[in-house]
Design a protein around this motif. Structure first.
Motif, PDB file in Angstrom:
ATOM      1  N   ILE A 198       0.853  -1.203   0.000  1.00 29.57           N
ATOM      2  CA  ILE A 198       0.000   0.000   0.000  1.00 29.57           C
ATOM      3  C   ILE A 198       0.887   1.251   0.000  1.00 29.57           C
ATOM      4  O   ILE A 198       0.616   2.232  -0.694  1.00 29.57           O
ATOM      5  N   HIS A 199       1.991   1.182   0.760  1.00 27.03           N
ATOM      6  CA  HIS A 199       2.917   2.308   0.820  1.00 27.03           C
ATOM      7  C   HIS A 199       3.531   2.591  -0.552  1.00 27.03           C
ATOM      8  O   HIS A 199       3.680   3.736  -0.959  1.00 27.03           O
ATOM      9  N   ALA A 200       3.851   1.524  -1.273  1.00 27.29           N
ATOM     10  CA  ALA A 200       4.497   1.675  -2.588  1.00 27.29           C
ATOM     11  C   ALA A 200       3.498   2.055  -3.688  1.00 27.29           C
ATOM     12  O   ALA A 200       3.894   2.446  -4.778  1.00 27.29           O
ATOM     13  N   ASN A 201       2.221   1.912  -3.398  1.00 27.74           N
ATOM     14  CA  ASN A 201       1.173   2.248  -4.372  1.00 27.74           C
ATOM     15  C   ASN A 201       0.188   3.236  -3.751  1.00 27.74           C
ATOM     16  O   ASN A 201      -0.983   2.897  -3.517  1.00 27.74           O
ATOM     17  N   ASN A 223      -1.053   3.526   5.695  1.00 30.96           N
ATOM     18  CA  ASN A 223      -0.766   2.137   5.305  1.00 30.96           C
ATOM     19  C   ASN A 223      -0.580   1.262   6.546  1.00 30.96           C
ATOM     20  O   ASN A 223      -0.730   0.042   6.458  1.00 30.96           O
ATOM     21  N   LEU A 224      -0.265   1.878   7.688  1.00 31.44           N
ATOM     22  CA  LEU A 224      -0.115   1.117   8.937  1.00 31.44           C
ATOM     23  C   LEU A 224      -1.419   1.084   9.740  1.00 31.44           C
ATOM     24  O   LEU A 224      -1.689   0.112  10.447  1.00 31.44           O
ATOM     25  N   ILE A 225      -2.231   2.151   9.618  1.00 29.22           N
ATOM     26  CA  ILE A 225      -3.524   2.141  10.345  1.00 29.22           C
ATOM     27  C   ILE A 225      -4.329   0.919   9.927  1.00 29.22           C
ATOM     28  O   ILE A 225      -4.897   0.197  10.754  1.00 29.22           O
ATOM     29  N   CYS A 226      -4.356   0.660   8.604  1.00 28.14           N
ATOM     30  CA  CYS A 226      -5.204  -0.449   8.126  1.00 28.14           C
ATOM     31  C   CYS A 226      -4.629  -1.805   8.521  1.00 28.14           C
ATOM     32  O   CYS A 226      -5.396  -2.733   8.827  1.00 28.14           O
ATOM     33  N   THR A 227      -3.304  -1.940   8.550  1.00 23.65           N
ATOM     34  CA  THR A 227      -2.755  -3.254   8.904  1.00 23.65           C
ATOM     35  C   THR A 227      -2.792  -3.480  10.422  1.00 23.65           C
ATOM     36  O   THR A 227      -2.862  -4.628  10.869  1.00 23.65           O
ATOM     37  N   ILE A 228      -2.792  -2.403  11.201  1.00 19.67           N
ATOM     38  CA  ILE A 228      -3.049  -2.548  12.649  1.00 19.67           C
ATOM     39  C   ILE A 228      -4.462  -3.125  12.833  1.00 19.67           C
ATOM     40  O   ILE A 228      -4.682  -4.073  13.592  1.00 19.67           O
ATOM     41  N   ALA A 229      -5.415  -2.547  12.091  1.00 13.24           N
ATOM     42  CA  ALA A 229      -6.812  -3.011  12.201  1.00 13.24           C
ATOM     43  C   ALA A 229      -6.929  -4.471  11.790  1.00 13.24           C
ATOM     44  O   ALA A 229      -7.584  -5.277  12.468  1.00 13.24           O
ATOM     45  N   LEU A 230      -6.261  -4.838  10.688  1.00 11.14           N
ATOM     46  CA  LEU A 230      -6.327  -6.222  10.213  1.00 11.14           C
ATOM     47  C   LEU A 230      -5.711  -7.179  11.235  1.00 11.14           C
ATOM     48  O   LEU A 230      -6.293  -8.228  11.553  1.00 11.14           O
ATOM     49  N   GLY A 231      -4.531  -6.826  11.737  1.00 10.46           N
ATOM     50  CA  GLY A 231      -3.847  -7.677  12.709  1.00 10.46           C
ATOM     51  C   GLY A 231      -4.691  -7.885  13.947  1.00 10.46           C
ATOM     52  O   GLY A 231      -4.854  -9.017  14.426  1.00 10.46           O
TER      53      GLY A 231
END
Ligand SMILES: [Zn+2]
Length: 425
Positions: A63-66, A132-140
């Motif tokens: 997500i960061h790269a795109n 890009n980290l907010i969403c992966t915190i939520a997923l984790g």
């Protein structure tokens, strides 16, 4: 006298004390077993975050790269929902008539605990806000909570909320009822410091235009009406107003059209303002005072005023301090000392404020970079893809998963959260 009924049931006082003592010991043992069971579920949730770490990291870096700006987060939304589906969540895409919004759920019935995901980039600055980290915190946190739901019941939701940066996507989603049935809403934002929740101001944008009459600025000024003068008078009136407003309020703006040539009296001027206050009631009061500055300037110059308040009004963040304490406690378990701010006014505004008016919520910050750099900078964009960024994501996901154990395992804790929410509304 108050113990006479108890003594009446006993054949002597010694046996009675022994019975009370035994009940007390049994109760303490029971509580201890419950606490140990909760800790075991928390440890399992933290281990699950570790198991998922590489996959979460891959998604965060992709997500960061795109980078995709608000409402165009097609790839990000696709990657996030594919992951959740693969992990056994039921996914609804395009909720609230927003193609890149989604809701993923696991479990059944109440309580319904949501972790919110943001994944939009900043126009021209990539992921300099670290979404890009907010969403992966939520997923984790969501995936790590599956066992918690299996053990204690309830529903865990991961809700994808697009366009935080450019148009406050959660405001639209809130109007469409996306958060109505939640018992708690959680999100964690990357920053240069750790904080258990951040307070934010209510705010609304104001778009102003003055229409005057063009004429030669030297040959016939008496025939003109100066739209720029109206704007400058407005700025000065607002400057005077600032001394007499609450110290927590903010008014700031720019002139976007101030005329075209120095020898022509401007027949048009335009500006954009932002008005902020610690609560919605004072924002109403302040908005009228600000508008009066423009109305007065129109009368003074003869220019015609046109104005428009932005449709999206950001509500103040109502931080739930019981949740903030839970976040700090669970962050302690992963080795981070997280301060809890005093309730009340903060700075800036977020569409999470609108969610916090509907369900008990917090907006904590997790440190991923040193305090010497600032958010929305190229350095922060780098931090959002760094080892420290990934570690912040993992720590925050574990803390949120730990909070979800607390909330689902203990009806008393959830009751305290909801009682605070009702009491402070
Ligand atoms: Zn942000």
């Amino acid at each position: 006298m108050k113990n006479s009924a108890v003594f009446g049931l006993c054949y002597n006082k010694v046996d009675c004390f022994a019975d009370i003592f035994n009940v007390s010991i049994t109760h303490q043992l029971f509580e201890m077993r419950v606490r140990i069971a909760i800790e075991k579920v928390k440890e399992a949730a933290a281990r699950r975050v570790d198991t998922e770490r590489l996959q979460l990291q891959k998604i965060a870096l992709k997500i960061h790269a795109n980078p995709e700006i608000g409402l165009q987060e097609v790839k990000a939304s696709g990657w996030l929902t594919a992951y959740l589906e693969k992990k056994g969540f039921t996914v609804e895409r395009g909720i609230c008539d927003m193609p890149t919004a989604f809701r993923a759920s696991y479990g059944k019935g109440k309580p319904r605990i949501a972790v919110l995901a943001e994944y939009d980039a900043l126009p021209g600055a990539g992921h300099a806000c670290g979404h890009n980290l907010i969403c992966t915190i939520a997923l984790g946190a969501a995936v790590a909570s599956k066992q918690t739901v299996d053990t204690y019941g309830g529903t865990i939701l991961a809700i994808g909320t697009p366009a935080e940066e450019i148009q406050g996507g959660k405001i639209t989603m809130a109007k469409k009822g996306a958060f109505n049935d939640l018992d708690t809403a959680l999100i964690v934002h990357p920053e240069t410091f750790d904080l258990a929740t951040s307070n934010a101001l209510a705010c609304q944008n104001l778009y102003i235009e003055f229409f005057g009459k063009a004429t030669h600025a030297s040959a016939g000024p008496e025939r003109g009406i100066n739209a720029l003068d109206a704007m400058i008078l407005s700025f000065n009136a607002i400057g005077a107003l600032r001394q007499h407003i609450r110290s927590t309020a903010r008014i700031h703006g720019i002139i976007t059209d101030g005329g075209k040539a120095a020898n022509v009296v401007p027949d048009h001027s335009a500006a954009e303002f932002i008005v902020r206050a610690a609560d919605d009631t004072y924002l109403d009061v302040l908005e009228q005072k600000v508008l009066n500055c423009f109305i007065g300037a129109a009368q003074a110059t003869g220019a015609r005023l046109e104005y428009r308040w932005d449709e999206q009004r950001y509500a103040a963040m109502r931080s739930n301090m019981t949740l903030a304490q839970l976040y700090a406690d669970n962050m302690k378990s992963v080795g981070r000392k997280v301060p809890i701010p005093n309730p009340g006014a903060g700075a800036g505004s977020t569409d999470m404020g609108n969610v916090s008016q509907i369900a008990p919520a917090i907006h904590p910050m997790v440190a991923i970079a040193p305090r010497t750099i600032s958010i929305h900078s190229p350095e922060f964009a780098q931090a959002a893809a760094s080892d420290a960024g990934i570690q912040g994501m993992v720590d925050a996901a574990k803390a949120v998963a730990g909070m979800i154990v607390d909330l689902l395992a203990s009806p008393d804790t959830l009751h305290k959260v909801k009682e605070e929410f009702s009491r402070t509304s």
